[in-house]
Design a protein around this motif. Structure first.
Motif, PDB file in Angstrom:
ATOM      1  N   UNK A   1      38.835  38.387  30.177  1.00 44.32           N
ATOM      2  CA  UNK A   1      39.293  38.736  31.527  1.00 44.32           C
ATOM      3  C   UNK A   1      38.782  37.714  32.528  1.00 44.32           C
ATOM      4  N   UNK A   2      39.509  37.604  33.645  1.00 35.21           N
ATOM      5  CA  UNK A   2      39.152  36.648  34.681  1.00 35.21           C
ATOM      6  C   UNK A   2      39.422  37.271  36.043  1.00 35.21           C
ATOM      7  N   UNK A   3      38.556  36.966  37.015  1.00 36.67           N
ATOM      8  CA  UNK A   3      38.703  37.478  38.381  1.00 36.67           C
ATOM      9  C   UNK A   3      38.244  36.409  39.354  1.00 36.67           C
ATOM     10  N   UNK A   4      38.869  36.385  40.526  1.00 40.72           N
ATOM     11  CA  UNK A   4      38.462  35.459  41.578  1.00 40.72           C
ATOM     12  C   UNK A   4      37.267  36.056  42.310  1.00 40.72           C
ATOM     13  N   UNK A   5      36.154  35.321  42.329  1.00 39.99           N
ATOM     14  CA  UNK A   5      34.973  35.789  43.053  1.00 39.99           C
ATOM     15  C   UNK A   5      35.062  35.437  44.535  1.00 39.99           C
ATOM     16  N   UNK A   6      35.222  34.150  44.828  1.00 41.82           N
ATOM     17  CA  UNK A   6      35.271  33.674  46.207  1.00 41.82           C
ATOM     18  C   UNK A   6      36.269  32.530  46.325  1.00 41.82           C
ATOM     19  N   UNK A   7      36.735  32.283  47.548  1.00 43.78           N
ATOM     20  CA  UNK A   7      37.628  31.158  47.793  1.00 43.78           C
ATOM     21  C   UNK A   7      39.046  31.446  47.347  1.00 43.78           C
TER      22      UNK A   7
ATOM     23  N   UNK B   1      37.503  43.887  30.817  1.00 42.89           N
ATOM     24  CA  UNK B   1      38.192  43.955  32.107  1.00 42.89           C
ATOM     25  C   UNK B   1      37.193  43.697  33.229  1.00 42.89           C
ATOM     26  N   UNK B   2      37.633  42.928  34.235  1.00 46.79           N
ATOM     27  CA  UNK B   2      36.748  42.603  35.353  1.00 46.79           C
ATOM     28  C   UNK B   2      37.575  42.396  36.610  1.00 46.79           C
ATOM     29  N   UNK B   3      37.021  42.793  37.751  1.00 44.28           N
ATOM     30  CA  UNK B   3      37.650  42.534  39.039  1.00 44.28           C
ATOM     31  C   UNK B   3      36.567  42.456  40.100  1.00 44.28           C
ATOM     32  N   UNK B   4      36.924  41.935  41.263  1.00 46.92           N
ATOM     33  CA  UNK B   4      36.053  41.926  42.443  1.00 46.92           C
ATOM     34  C   UNK B   4      36.743  42.759  43.503  1.00 46.92           C
TER      35      UNK B   4
END
Length: 235
Positions: A113-119, A170-173
Motif C-alpha cells: 500500500x502507498x499513501x501521500x504523507x505531505x506535498x 492498507x494505509x492512508x493519511x
C-alpha cells in the motif's frame, strides 16, 4: 529486479465499461457509489504487474502505484468524459532502501500500500507499507520518480502477532477531522478477541490500536481518507 533501471514504460490500457463481467454495469446498485470505469493495463516490460497499491492526486489524474515485487510506477490517467481511458507519461523503477540499493530479497520488497504523507505526487513524501516483513517506510518523490527510503515510522506493539503474509495491507493519511494528518494502517488479517480487524493510528501520544467490525471474514485490502474525516475500507 537487481538490474532494473528507472525509466519510461509503454502501457496498453483497455477500458472496462461495466462493473459486471458480462452486460451493462450502469444499472448495478452500488449504494452511494457510481462505477466510473476501469482499465486493464498490459506492458511488455518484464517487471510490469503485481500492482498492489495506488494513490491519486485530488484530480484523480496523477498517480503513484507500487507492486508486491518492490517496483513503483508513476503516470497520468487520461479520461473520456468521466471514464478512465488511457495512461500517459508512465515511468517505472525499483524501490530503494535507505542505502540507495534495490530491495532484492522477497521478504523485504513485498510492498502492499502507498499513501501521500505531505506535498504532492510531483514533489512530496510517501508512506509505503510492506507485508511480509511488516514496516511502514517513508519515501521522497521528485522529478525522477520515487526516491530512496529516508526512514521508517514507529511500529505497533502487536507487530509480532502478524502472520508472515498478512501484515500491513492498507494505509492512508487522514485528510480532515480530529485526526487530520495522522497515519492509519490495517493488517490484512489480524483479529482481536472479538474477531474484529486490527488497525492503528499514529497520534501525538504514540501508536494507538483501532478496530474495524468484521463482516463475513473478508480481509482488509485497502483504505482511503475522505474530505469529511471519514475512512473508506476496501475488503
Amino acid at each position: 529486479i537487481a538490474d532494473l533501471k528507472t525509466g519510461p514504460v509503454e502501457i496498453t490500457a483497455t477500458p472496462i465499461s461495466s462493473f459486471l463481467r458480462f452486460g451493462s454495469g450502469d444499472d448495478v446498485p452500488l449504494g452511494k457509489l457510481k462505477f466510473r470505469g476501469g482499465l486493464v493495463l498490459t506492458s511488455e516490460h518484464k517487471q510490469f504487474g503485481g500492482w498492489s497499491g495506488i494513490v491519486l492526486d485530488d484530480a484523480a489524474r496523477r498517480f503513484v502505484a507500487i507492486s508486491d515485487i518492490g517496483v513503483w510506477m508513476t503516470g497520468t490517467i487520461d479520461y473520456d468524459g468521466d471514464r478512465p481511458a488511457h495512461i500517459k507519461d508512465a515511468r517505472l523503477g525499483p524501490l530503494l532502501g535507505q542505502d540507495g540499493t534495490i530491495l532484492t530479497r522477497n521478504i523485504y520488497r513485498d510492498a502492499e500500500a502507498v499513501a501521500l504523507e505531505k506535498g504532492t505526487l510531483e514533489k512530496g513524501t510517501l508512506f509505503v507499507s510492506f507485508e511480509r516483513r511488516p514496516r511502514i517506510v517513508r519515501y521522497g518523490i521528485g522529478d525522477d520518480g520515487v526516491e530512496a527510503a529516508t526512514g521508517a515510522i514507529e511500529l505497533p506493539k502487536r507487530i509480532r502477532a502478524m502472520r508472515r503474509n498478512q501484515g500491513f495491507e492498507a494505509i492512508t493519511v487522514m485528510r480532515s477531522g480530529d485526526y487530520k494528518g495522522r497515519t492509519v494502517a490495517f493488517a490484512e488479517r489480524l483479529y482481536n478477541k472479538d474477531r474484529n480487524h486490527t488497525g492503528w493510528i499514529w497520534t501525538k501520544k504514540g501508536v494507538e490500536p483501532l478496530y474495524l467490525k468484521n463482516i463475513g471474514d473478508f480481509d482488509v485490502t485497502d483504505i482511503a481518507s475522505g474530505d469529511d474525516g471519514s475512512l473508506y475500507v476496501l475488503e
